[in-house]
Design an enzyme around this catalytic site. Structure first.
Site, PDB file in Angstrom:
ATOM      1  N   ARG A 252     -26.312   6.842 -14.792  1.00 25.68           N
ATOM      2  CA  ARG A 252     -25.866   7.028 -16.166  1.00 25.68           C
ATOM      3  C   ARG A 252     -26.703   8.169 -16.720  1.00 25.68           C
ATOM      4  NH1 ARG A 252     -30.385   6.809 -17.673  1.00 25.68           N
ATOM      5  NH2 ARG A 252     -29.642   6.791 -19.818  1.00 25.68           N
ATOM      6  N   GLY A 253     -26.406   8.536 -17.983  1.00 27.61           N
ATOM      7  CA  GLY A 253     -27.031   9.741 -18.526  1.00 27.61           C
ATOM      8  C   GLY A 253     -26.101  10.907 -18.223  1.00 27.61           C
ATOM      9  N   ALA A 254     -25.837  11.722 -19.241  1.00 32.42           N
ATOM     10  CA  ALA A 254     -24.788  12.732 -19.115  1.00 32.42           C
ATOM     11  C   ALA A 254     -24.973  13.665 -17.912  1.00 32.42           C
ATOM     12  CB  ALA A 254     -24.693  13.521 -20.425  1.00 32.42           C
TER      13      ALA A 254
ATOM     14  N   ARG B  47     -15.816   7.383 -17.473  1.00 32.09           N
ATOM     15  CA  ARG B  47     -16.507   7.291 -18.773  1.00 32.09           C
ATOM     16  C   ARG B  47     -16.038   8.477 -19.640  1.00 32.09           C
ATOM     17  NH1 ARG B  47     -22.699   5.833 -18.963  1.00 32.09           N
ATOM     18  NH2 ARG B  47     -22.007   5.023 -20.972  1.00 32.09           N
TER      19      ARG B  47
ATOM     20  N   ASP C 241     -24.877  13.285 -25.237  1.00 32.39           N
ATOM     21  CA  ASP C 241     -23.776  13.188 -24.271  1.00 32.39           C
ATOM     22  C   ASP C 241     -22.744  14.269 -24.486  1.00 32.39           C
ATOM     23  OD1 ASP C 241     -24.967  10.339 -24.598  1.00 32.39           O
ATOM     24  OD2 ASP C 241     -24.018  10.472 -22.630  1.00 32.39           O
TER      25      ASP C 241
ATOM     26  N   ASN D 280     -24.650  10.890 -29.236  1.00 31.95           N
ATOM     27  CA  ASN D 280     -25.645  10.310 -28.322  1.00 31.95           C
ATOM     28  C   ASN D 280     -25.554   8.788 -28.425  1.00 31.95           C
ATOM     29  OD1 ASN D 280     -27.837  10.661 -26.417  1.00 31.95           O
ATOM     30  ND2 ASN D 280     -29.194   9.879 -28.008  1.00 31.95           N
ATOM     31  N   LYS D 281     -26.405   8.109 -27.696  1.00 36.08           N
ATOM     32  CA  LYS D 281     -26.376   6.649 -27.617  1.00 36.08           C
ATOM     33  C   LYS D 281     -26.345   6.013 -29.003  1.00 36.08           C
ATOM     34  CE  LYS D 281     -26.081   4.666 -24.723  1.00 36.08           C
ATOM     35  NZ  LYS D 281     -24.729   4.220 -24.297  1.00 36.08           N
TER      36      LYS D 281
HETATM   37  O1  MRU Z   1     -24.740   5.070 -21.686  1.00 35.63           O
HETATM   38  P1  MRU Z   1     -25.757   5.997 -21.072  1.00 35.63           P
HETATM   39  O2  MRU Z   1     -26.989   5.310 -20.609  1.00 35.63           O
HETATM   40  O3  MRU Z   1     -25.144   6.883 -20.006  1.00 35.63           O
HETATM   41  O4  MRU Z   1     -26.165   6.939 -22.285  1.00 35.63           O
HETATM   42  C1  MRU Z   1     -27.126   7.939 -22.079  1.00 35.63           C
HETATM   43  C2  MRU Z   1     -27.490   8.664 -23.309  1.00 35.63           C
HETATM   44  O5  MRU Z   1     -27.002   8.388 -24.387  1.00 35.63           O
HETATM   45  C3  MRU Z   1     -28.437   9.806 -23.160  1.00 35.63           C
HETATM   46  O6  MRU Z   1     -29.201   9.963 -24.311  1.00 35.63           O
HETATM   47  C4  MRU Z   1     -27.635  11.099 -22.911  1.00 35.63           C
HETATM   48  O7  MRU Z   1     -26.735  10.940 -21.853  1.00 35.63           O
HETATM   49  C5  MRU Z   1     -28.520  12.247 -22.612  1.00 35.63           C
HETATM   50  S1  MRU Z   1     -29.214  12.093 -21.013  1.00 35.63           S
HETATM   51  C6  MRU Z   1     -30.171  13.425 -20.659  1.00 35.63           C
END
Ligand code: MRU
Length: 359
Positions: A51-53, A88, A240, A250-251
């Site tokens: 996970r993470g963009a 996603r 993201d 973002n999250k």
């Molecule tokens: O749902 P996730 O864990 O994939 O969400 C991740 C985030 O919101 C991060 O802050 C974002 O992807 C940046 S990662 C460098």
């Protein structure tokens, strides 16, 4: 970055397959998971083993390499791209990586496509690492400037996990932290737990701990209070998808931290590598927000008294739960955006100044 002193990345090719750190098992178990097919790569993104963009984008690129190794025909590759993009919706890096690899592969003769896909996936990964290193350098300069004005360790707050686990290496929001620590700047990180999936409590805390960075996990609701009492010098979060006008998705919960930071005069920065910026969207209102399973809200996992990972229900049976996974912080609440090309204001003009070729 280091795990107990061993340099480690989050994804790597291995004998015709791809290996990842299974992030659904952290922080209590460190498990390497092997992806041998397109379907396995798509599943890993969907259930958030990765996970993470940026890491989602890298995994999608390798997913296409796995697909091309099985069937490099036009229809098969286009279908593979669609399957990956469907996993996603919010992080733009996923679509970006799929389009990049398909645009390279489809004009090639089919017999050359698989090898080209593996090379391109590796290039996506190397570029991610280089971008994050550069974000680290630019962000560390900001940290140094703020640290120079205060006594004692600088207190930085971050939300979710935008560390090396969210990328191929280094991270985005945490790359400046690692660079500043390497430069000898004393700092401490407030880690938002990040309900409902607890990426802060489980992943950010784990990676900071493994790298020896002082940190404290806080409940998501604690940030505003800490800011009111002068205990946060700076916030840095990831993104993201950032729209062309500087609105940042973002999250979930990031927006509330930005509001609290503005009310308390705390600088609020977003670390955004180029592939996370979507110049096709005029504002954050156009960004699709992922709705995830209610079970992520109603249930929680952790170590039980016997040291086993188990899951328990938090809410009364039958209480409905909603789970929007991201929110949008308006550009006006940001102090700036840290990119691999430098730090800029959160506006269309400032982003266009750094990325003129993308307009
Ligand atoms: O749902 P996730 O864990 O994939 O969400 C991740 C985030 O919101 C991060 O802050 C974002 O992807 C940046 S990662 C460098």
């Amino acid at each position: 970055m280091n795990i107990d002193g061993t340099p480690t990345r989050t994804i790597w090719p291995a004998d015709g397959a791809v290996e990842i750190i299974d992030q659904t098992r952290l922080p209590h178990e460190y498990v390497i998971h092997r992806l041998t097919s397109l379907e396995a790569a798509a599943e890993a993104i969907r259930v958030m083993r990765v996970r993470g963009a940026p890491l989602i984008g890298a995994t999608a690129a390798y997913g296409l390499a796995l697909a091309a190794s099985r069937d490099a025909g036009d229809d098969a590759l286009r279908g593979a791209g669609d399957a990956l993009i469907a996993t996603r919706p919010t992080a733009v890096n996923l679509q970006w990586a799929v389009r990049r690899v398909l645009d390279l592969l489809l004009p090639l003769p089919p017999e050359q496509r698989a090898a080209a896909a593996w090379r391109e996936a590796a290039a996506v990964c190397e570029e991610d690492v280089a971008q994050n290193r550069a974000i680290g350098r630019h962000g560390a300069d900001l940290i140094k400037a703020i640290a120079a004005r205060k006594m004692g360790p600088l207190n930085l707050l971050t939300h979710c996990n935008a560390g090396w686990l969210a990328t191929v290496d280094w991270g985005t929001a945490l790359a400046p932290v690692y660079a500043a620590v390497a430069a000898g700047i004393p700092l401490h990180v407030w880690v938002d737990e990040t309900r409902p999936r607890n990426q802060g409590a489980s992943l950010t805390a784990w990676e900071l701990g493994k790298h020896g960075v002082p940190h404290t996990v806080i409940a998501d609701n604690a940030g505003g209070h800490l800011m009111q009492h002068g205990r946060v010098d700076l916030c840095i979060v990831g993104t993201d998808r950032t729209a062309a006008n500087g609105d940042v998705c973002n999250k979930i919960g990031t927006y509330l931290k930005a509001l609290a930071a503005r009310d308390n005069g705390v600088p609020f920065y977003v670390a955004a590598p180029g592939p996370s910026i979507d110049f096709t969207l005029m504002s954050g209102r156009e960004i699709p927000i992922e709705e995830r399973s209610a079970e992520e809200v109603t249930h929680i996992s952790g170590l039980d008294g016997e040291g086993r990972v188990s899951t328990v229900q938090l809410t009364p049976t039958g209480s409905p739960a909603a789970n929007p996974a991201f929110d949008v912080t308006p550009a006006r609440l940001l102090t700036g955006i840290i990119t691999e090309r430098g730090v800029c204001g959160a506006s269309r003009a400032a982003l266009a100044g750094l990325y003129p070729e993308r307009l």
